[in-house]
Design a protein around this motif. Structure first.
Motif, PDB file in Angstrom:
ATOM      1  N   THR A 186     -25.805   7.494  55.644  1.00  0.00           N
ATOM      2  CA  THR A 186     -26.844   7.598  54.610  1.00  0.00           C
ATOM      3  C   THR A 186     -27.835   6.748  55.356  1.00  0.00           C
ATOM      4  O   THR A 186     -27.903   5.839  55.514  1.00  0.00           O
ATOM      5  CB  THR A 186     -26.724   8.159  53.241  1.00  0.00           C
ATOM      6  N   ASP A 187     -29.229   7.144  53.981  1.00  0.00           N
ATOM      7  CA  ASP A 187     -30.624   6.591  55.050  1.00  0.00           C
ATOM      8  C   ASP A 187     -30.140   4.959  53.660  1.00  0.00           C
ATOM      9  O   ASP A 187     -29.559   5.964  52.211  1.00  0.00           O
ATOM     10  CB  ASP A 187     -31.587   6.882  54.263  1.00  0.00           C
ATOM     11  N   LEU A 188     -30.586   3.762  53.757  1.00  0.00           N
ATOM     12  CA  LEU A 188     -30.957   2.821  52.111  1.00  0.00           C
ATOM     13  C   LEU A 188     -32.214   2.793  51.873  1.00  0.00           C
ATOM     14  O   LEU A 188     -32.947   2.417  52.856  1.00  0.00           O
ATOM     15  CB  LEU A 188     -29.748   1.943  53.246  1.00  0.00           C
ATOM     16  N   ALA A 189     -32.744   3.579  51.226  1.00  0.00           N
ATOM     17  CA  ALA A 189     -33.694   3.330  50.287  1.00  0.00           C
ATOM     18  C   ALA A 189     -33.702   1.338  49.500  1.00  0.00           C
ATOM     19  O   ALA A 189     -33.183   1.056  48.712  1.00  0.00           O
ATOM     20  CB  ALA A 189     -34.122   4.728  50.032  1.00  0.00           C
ATOM     21  N   ILE A 190     -35.187   1.199  49.829  1.00  0.00           N
ATOM     22  CA  ILE A 190     -35.506   0.128  48.853  1.00  0.00           C
ATOM     23  C   ILE A 190     -36.948   0.014  48.642  1.00  0.00           C
ATOM     24  O   ILE A 190     -37.449  -0.734  49.024  1.00  0.00           O
ATOM     25  CB  ILE A 190     -35.087  -1.429  49.957  1.00  0.00           C
ATOM     26  N   PRO A 191     -37.102   0.438  47.188  1.00  0.00           N
ATOM     27  CA  PRO A 191     -38.491   0.225  46.439  1.00  0.00           C
ATOM     28  C   PRO A 191     -38.690  -0.930  46.167  1.00  0.00           C
ATOM     29  O   PRO A 191     -37.445  -1.438  44.969  1.00  0.00           O
ATOM     30  CB  PRO A 191     -38.395   1.551  45.685  1.00  0.00           C
ATOM     31  N   CYS A 192     -39.874  -1.719  46.170  1.00  0.00           N
ATOM     32  CA  CYS A 192     -40.104  -3.069  44.993  1.00  0.00           C
ATOM     33  C   CYS A 192     -40.112  -1.805  43.518  1.00  0.00           C
ATOM     34  O   CYS A 192     -41.532  -1.515  43.781  1.00  0.00           O
ATOM     35  CB  CYS A 192     -40.966  -3.538  45.596  1.00  0.00           C
ATOM     36  N   GLU A 193     -39.797  -2.316  42.946  1.00  0.00           N
ATOM     37  CA  GLU A 193     -40.008  -1.957  41.338  1.00  0.00           C
ATOM     38  C   GLU A 193     -40.894  -3.382  40.969  1.00  0.00           C
ATOM     39  O   GLU A 193     -41.470  -2.484  39.539  1.00  0.00           O
ATOM     40  CB  GLU A 193     -38.842  -2.098  40.382  1.00  0.00           C
ATOM     41  N   LEU A 194     -41.055  -4.375  40.891  1.00  0.00           N
ATOM     42  CA  LEU A 194     -42.018  -5.324  40.232  1.00  0.00           C
ATOM     43  C   LEU A 194     -42.176  -6.295  41.347  1.00  0.00           C
ATOM     44  O   LEU A 194     -41.505  -7.245  41.880  1.00  0.00           O
ATOM     45  CB  LEU A 194     -41.155  -5.950  39.105  1.00  0.00           C
ATOM     46  N   GLY A 195     -43.803  -6.358  41.591  1.00  0.00           N
ATOM     47  CA  GLY A 195     -44.407  -7.667  42.124  1.00  0.00           C
ATOM     48  C   GLY A 195     -44.024  -7.366  43.630  1.00  0.00           C
ATOM     49  O   GLY A 195     -44.535  -5.913  44.120  1.00  0.00           O
ATOM     50  N   ALA A 196     -44.193  -8.008  45.160  1.00  0.00           N
ATOM     51  CA  ALA A 196     -43.706  -8.217  45.609  1.00  0.00           C
ATOM     52  C   ALA A 196     -43.242  -9.150  46.382  1.00  0.00           C
ATOM     53  O   ALA A 196     -42.214 -10.346  46.722  1.00  0.00           O
ATOM     54  CB  ALA A 196     -45.421  -8.049  46.394  1.00  0.00           C
ATOM     55  N   VAL A 197     -42.182  -8.734  47.620  1.00  0.00           N
ATOM     56  CA  VAL A 197     -41.115  -9.036  48.134  1.00  0.00           C
ATOM     57  C   VAL A 197     -41.209  -8.833  49.742  1.00  0.00           C
ATOM     58  O   VAL A 197     -41.385  -7.571  49.634  1.00  0.00           O
ATOM     59  CB  VAL A 197     -40.068  -8.744  47.746  1.00  0.00           C
ATOM     60  N   ASP A 198     -40.690  -9.951  50.288  1.00  0.00           N
ATOM     61  CA  ASP A 198     -40.422  -9.727  52.039  1.00  0.00           C
ATOM     62  C   ASP A 198     -39.084  -9.488  52.155  1.00  0.00           C
ATOM     63  O   ASP A 198     -37.947 -10.496  51.597  1.00  0.00           O
ATOM     64  CB  ASP A 198     -41.148 -10.757  52.858  1.00  0.00           C
ATOM     65  N   ILE A 199     -38.698  -9.073  52.743  1.00  0.00           N
ATOM     66  CA  ILE A 199     -37.689  -8.981  52.760  1.00  0.00           C
ATOM     67  C   ILE A 199     -36.734  -8.885  54.683  1.00  0.00           C
ATOM     68  O   ILE A 199     -37.360  -7.812  55.365  1.00  0.00           O
ATOM     69  CB  ILE A 199     -36.861  -7.694  52.669  1.00  0.00           C
TER      70      ILE A 199
END
Length: 93
Positions: free
Chosen positions: A75-88
């Motif tokens: 499956t596809d893995l989706a990673i939404p940012c819900e607060l602030g900003a983050v680098d992964i």
């Protein structure tokens, strides 16, 4: 409103357990891993990144969270940012 997607992730070898991510943020941030879709996909795991003067502000750190749900197959893995900003940097199951 930003998000990241990894296409065609094979979860066949993943059992219940934890997920690790390598991240950095200059301020508090929250994001989650979802199965398939950034808005409607089932939440796999949730993360909170502590930023600010008492944290390792803007430095790479590894976080671990329990799996709330384990997808089956590919499956596809989706990673939404819900607060602030983050680098992964990476995600490991």
């Amino acid at each position: 409103g930003s998000w990241l997607c990894y296409s065609d992730v094979d979860f066949s070898g993943v059992t219940k357990g934890n997920v690790m991510v390598r991240v950095k943020a200059c301020a508090d941030a929250e994001f989650c891993l979802r199965d398939g879709s950034t808005n409607t996909g089932t939440v796999i795991a949730r993360f909170k990144v502590k930023g600010g003067k008492d944290a390792s502000k803007g430095e790479w750190t590894t976080l671990t969270a329990p799996l709330e749900y384990t997808p089956k197959g590919v499956t596809d893995l989706a990673i939404p940012c819900e607060l602030g900003a983050v680098d992964i940097d990476w995600v490991q199951f």
